[in-house]
Design a protein around this motif. Structure first.
Motif, PDB file in Angstrom:
ATOM      1  N   HIS A  53      -3.383  -5.289   5.550  1.00 17.40           N
ATOM      2  CA  HIS A  53      -4.304  -5.354   4.376  1.00 17.40           C
ATOM      3  C   HIS A  53      -5.731  -5.895   4.671  1.00 17.40           C
ATOM      4  O   HIS A  53      -6.521  -6.245   3.501  1.00 17.40           O
ATOM      5  N   VAL A  96      -7.858 -11.299   3.628  1.00 19.15           N
ATOM      6  CA  VAL A  96      -7.148 -11.569   2.240  1.00 19.15           C
ATOM      7  C   VAL A  96      -7.299 -13.245   2.348  1.00 19.15           C
ATOM      8  O   VAL A  96      -6.954 -14.085   3.145  1.00 19.15           O
ATOM      9  N   ASP A 115      -9.596  -7.078   1.733  1.00 26.69           N
ATOM     10  CA  ASP A 115      -9.053  -5.974   0.992  1.00 26.69           C
ATOM     11  C   ASP A 115      -9.269  -4.487   1.882  1.00 26.69           C
ATOM     12  O   ASP A 115      -9.158  -3.604   1.325  1.00 26.69           O
TER      13      ASP A 115
END
Length: 253
Positions: A42, A45, A116
């Motif tokens: 991801h 974050v 992200d």
């Protein structure tokens, strides 16, 4: 009646057992922390760890820079809520100069990586870099090589690095004995009054050594440091890297 979120939206807002490492954390409100993490799937974050500063919080001892964790979190905005963190271990913590180098690359990623935006290969290289920085008995040259390798990989992942093997204007191969001016957003240009004013003068051999990952020549390593600083400063757009300033004061890495 409030409409229920479709399952796909719910799945996007909830992530379980994401592999990640802590880049940085800082206080948030009275008892919480904001934790900047770099995850394999991801990207970078930011998480709110509620109550993590309380003495009995299970998260208190886990949220430390360079700590590998399995992270479960939820939320759809830039700031998610951390629900669970599990220590993964297996990664030795850099010490001394290695620790300062680790803080430098963490700060570099915090300032250059968008949130992200996954970079799984960069994640693996970052993990390997931390392991290398923890190697006992590394020399100053050893630390410098590790930093140059990481900087090159980071810039390449972000699409900021131009080829070092060919001249920007003509496309001709770089010649080791020639001198070039490296101009950000363009690349290596044959030296001229215009380019010398705008860029950094380098040996062709330095550019070729960097392209092949060969840091054996001390002059190439030194000019490589200057080049990486030149490119990184351009993309930082005036932001200061505090860890780099400390490294410069201590060891000139």
């Amino acid at each position: 009646m409030t409409a229920r979120l479709p399952s796909t939206a719910h799945e996007r807002s909830r992530v379980d057992n994401a592999i990640g490492l802590v880049l940085h954390s800082y206080p948030f409100r009275e008892t919480s922390l904001i934790v900047e993490t770099f995850t394999r799937e991801h990207g970078r974050v930011a998480l709110v760890a509620r109550g993590a500063r309380r003495p009995r919080s299970q998260l208190r001892g886990l949220i430390q820079s360079f700590t590998p964790l399995l992270l479960s979190f939820a939320g759809k905005g830039e700031l998610r809520t951390l629900h669970k963190a599990e220590w993964q271990g297996g990664l030795p913590l850099p010490q001394g100069m290695g620790l300062l180098c680790g803080f430098y690359i963490n700060e570099l990623m915090l300032k250059l990586l968008a949130r992200d935006d996954p970079h799984p290969q960069l994640f693996e290289h970052y993990h390997a870099t931390l392991q290398a920085l923890a190697t006992p008995g590394l020399s100053q040259t050893g630390y410098a090589i590790i930093l140059r390798q990481f900087e090159q990989r980071l810039l390449a992942e972000l699409g900021y690095a131009q080829p070092f093997t060919h001249e920007a204007d003509s496309g001709q191969p770089v010649i080791a004995e020639q001198f070039y001016s490296y101009v950000c957003e363009r690349g290596a240009c044959l030296t001229s009054a215009e380019h010398a004013h705008n860029g950094l003068i380098l040996r062709g051999k330095t550019l070729l050594d960097l392209a092949s990952g060969d840091y054996a020549d001390p002059a190439s390593l030194m000019q490589g440091k200057q080049l990486m600083r030149h490119i990184i400063n351009h993309h930082l757009a005036g932001q200061t890297l505090h860890a780099r300033e400390l490294l410069k004061d201590l060891q000139q890495l």
